[in-house]
Design an enzyme around this catalytic site. Structure first.
Site, mmCIF file in Angstrom:
data_model
loop_
_atom_site.group_PDB
_atom_site.id
_atom_site.type_symbol
_atom_site.label_atom_id
_atom_site.label_comp_id
_atom_site.label_asym_id
_atom_site.label_seq_id
_atom_site.Cartn_x
_atom_site.Cartn_y
_atom_site.Cartn_z
ATOM 1 N N ASN A 30 0.874 -1.176 0.000
ATOM 2 C CA ASN A 30 0.000 0.000 0.000
ATOM 3 C C ASN A 30 0.912 1.227 0.000
ATOM 4 O OD1 ASN A 30 -1.756 2.062 0.537
ATOM 5 N ND2 ASN A 30 -2.382 1.333 2.565
ATOM 6 N N LYS A 32 0.145 4.240 -0.156
ATOM 7 C CA LYS A 32 -0.479 5.411 0.512
ATOM 8 C C LYS A 32 -0.284 6.671 -0.340
ATOM 9 C CE LYS A 32 -0.088 3.093 4.928
ATOM 10 N NZ LYS A 32 0.066 3.163 6.375
ATOM 11 N N HIS A 116 -9.410 1.171 5.247
ATOM 12 C CA HIS A 116 -8.113 1.286 5.925
ATOM 13 C C HIS A 116 -8.289 2.169 7.157
ATOM 14 C CE1 HIS A 116 -3.963 2.345 6.741
ATOM 15 N NE2 HIS A 116 -3.627 1.280 6.046
ATOM 16 N N GLU A 118 -6.653 4.518 8.264
ATOM 17 C CA GLU A 118 -6.453 5.946 8.004
ATOM 18 C C GLU A 118 -7.710 6.560 7.392
ATOM 19 O OE1 GLU A 118 -2.845 5.335 5.824
ATOM 20 O OE2 GLU A 118 -1.864 4.741 7.684
ATOM 21 N N GLU A 188 -5.094 -5.041 10.597
ATOM 22 C CA GLU A 188 -4.047 -4.041 10.818
ATOM 23 C C GLU A 188 -4.293 -3.341 12.150
ATOM 24 O OE1 GLU A 188 -2.190 -2.776 6.771
ATOM 25 O OE2 GLU A 188 -3.826 -1.421 7.253
ATOM 26 N N GLY A 194 2.938 2.085 10.922
ATOM 27 C CA GLY A 194 3.899 3.177 10.803
ATOM 28 C C GLY A 194 4.645 3.470 12.096
ATOM 29 N N SER A 234 3.751 -2.366 10.252
ATOM 30 C CA SER A 234 5.206 -2.480 10.397
ATOM 31 C C SER A 234 5.757 -3.827 9.918
ATOM 32 C CB SER A 234 5.642 -2.180 11.836
ATOM 33 O OG SER A 234 5.292 -0.847 12.180
HETATM 34 P P1 13P Z 1 3.320 0.273 7.685
HETATM 35 O O1 13P Z 1 3.790 -0.992 7.032
HETATM 36 O O2 13P Z 1 4.045 1.487 7.216
HETATM 37 O O3 13P Z 1 3.245 0.131 9.171
HETATM 38 O O4 13P Z 1 1.797 0.474 7.180
HETATM 39 C C1 13P Z 1 0.904 -0.555 7.281
HETATM 40 C C2 13P Z 1 -0.319 -0.209 6.532
HETATM 41 O O5 13P Z 1 -1.079 0.651 6.959
HETATM 42 C C3 13P Z 1 -0.569 -0.906 5.264
HETATM 43 O O6 13P Z 1 -1.851 -0.661 4.797
#
Ligand code: 13P
Length: 273
Positions: A30, A32, A116, A118, A188, A194, A234
């Site tokens: 992803n 982002k 997601h 976010e 997740e 992150g 992560s």
């Molecule tokens: P990270 O791998 O940067 O922690 O992000 C995970 C994520 O949100 C994937 O959709």
């Protein structure tokens, strides 16, 4: 001379277990809101070379929507498939700034990420919206990857199972079998995204097994056994092997580490113990 039959190793047992269940591992990146069109192009080209020899697992990249068509041209005919990070629930309409399922499908996508954390956190997506988007994706011929996961406060209050159960029951119920088989779930935990703080393989396995149990209650056990449940939060080259060694972890949804071709290709080439 009598032939000795060697006992299968844990790895062989694990591989056999997952393959008899016909869950092809899915390693998804992803991206982002990172990478301009030229940067996306460069990353896709580099990745394409690094994963050219990989088989037996599905590789997915989800660049920003504006770069989908360009990346689609680059990976066409390779072992990498394309996904979007979001879609609107309507087929078309006066929804300024949004993209529909048919548009995403026409741009070359197979998958779309939905709900997601976010999007839930910054754009107010509820389980009802997630459910509408999942149905829109399926109607457009896309495979939905529905994300679930608890916040740190929810885990600390010991509410993580309750929260994830609600997200699953309200988000992905009422599918006909043919559509259900296209569904992918991504667990997740928000506190692991992150932050560099991965859920331990045991913590992730515990939640993945729980999600599969809820799916088997909503649908049935044989169908739940076919569903791929990805772990995200992560994921890095140095923890993917132990995560993928867990019986109910069928892939990864990778953020930061998917932005570097070397890291993501190592993740794709994981070796389950
Ligand atoms: P990270 O791998 O940067 O922690 O992000 C995970 C994520 O949100 C994937 O959709």
């Amino acid at each position: 001379m009598e032939q000795q039959t060697a006992k299968p190793t844990e790895r062989e047992k694990g591989v056999e277990k997952k393959s008899t269940l016909q869950r092809t591992p899915l390693l998804a990146g992803n991206w982002k809101m990172y990478k301009t069109v030229s940067e996306s192009e460069a990353l896709a080209k580099e990745l394409k070379q690094l994963v050219a020899g990989v088989s037996g697992r599905e590789i997915l990249i989800c660049p920003p929507s504006i770069n989908l068509t360009k990346v689609s041209e680059i990976i066409m005919g390779t072992n990498i498939c394309l996904g979007a990070q979001n879609l609107h629930w309507a087929n078309e309409g006066a929804f300024t700034g949004e993209l529909s399922g048919p548009m995403i499908k026409a741009a070359g996508c197979k998958y779309v990420i939905i709900g997601h954390s976010e999007r839930r956190q910054y754009f107010g997506e509820t389980d009802k919206i997630v459910n509408d988007k999942m149905n829109a994706a399926l109607k457009a011929g896309l495979f939905p990857i529905v994300c679930v996961g608890e916040t740190l406060e929810e885990r600390e209050a010991n509410n993580h199972f309750k929260v994830v159960e609600r997200q699953i029951r309200d988000g992905v119920s009422n599918l006909v079998k043919e559509d259900y088989l296209k569904l992918v779930i991504a667990y997740e935990p928000v506190w692991a995204i992150g932050t560099g703080k991965t859920a331990s393989p045991a913590q992730a396995q515990e939640m993945h097994a729980f999600i599969r149990k809820i799916l088997s209650q909503i649908y049935n056990e044989p169908l739940a056994q076919k569903t791929r449940i990805l772990y995200g939060g992560s994921v890095k080259p140095d923890n993917i092997d132990s995560l993928m060694s867990q019986p109910d972890i069928d892939g990864g949804l990778v953020g930061g580490a998917s932005l570097k071709a070397a890291d993501f290709s190592r993740i794709v080439a994981y070796q389950a113990a």
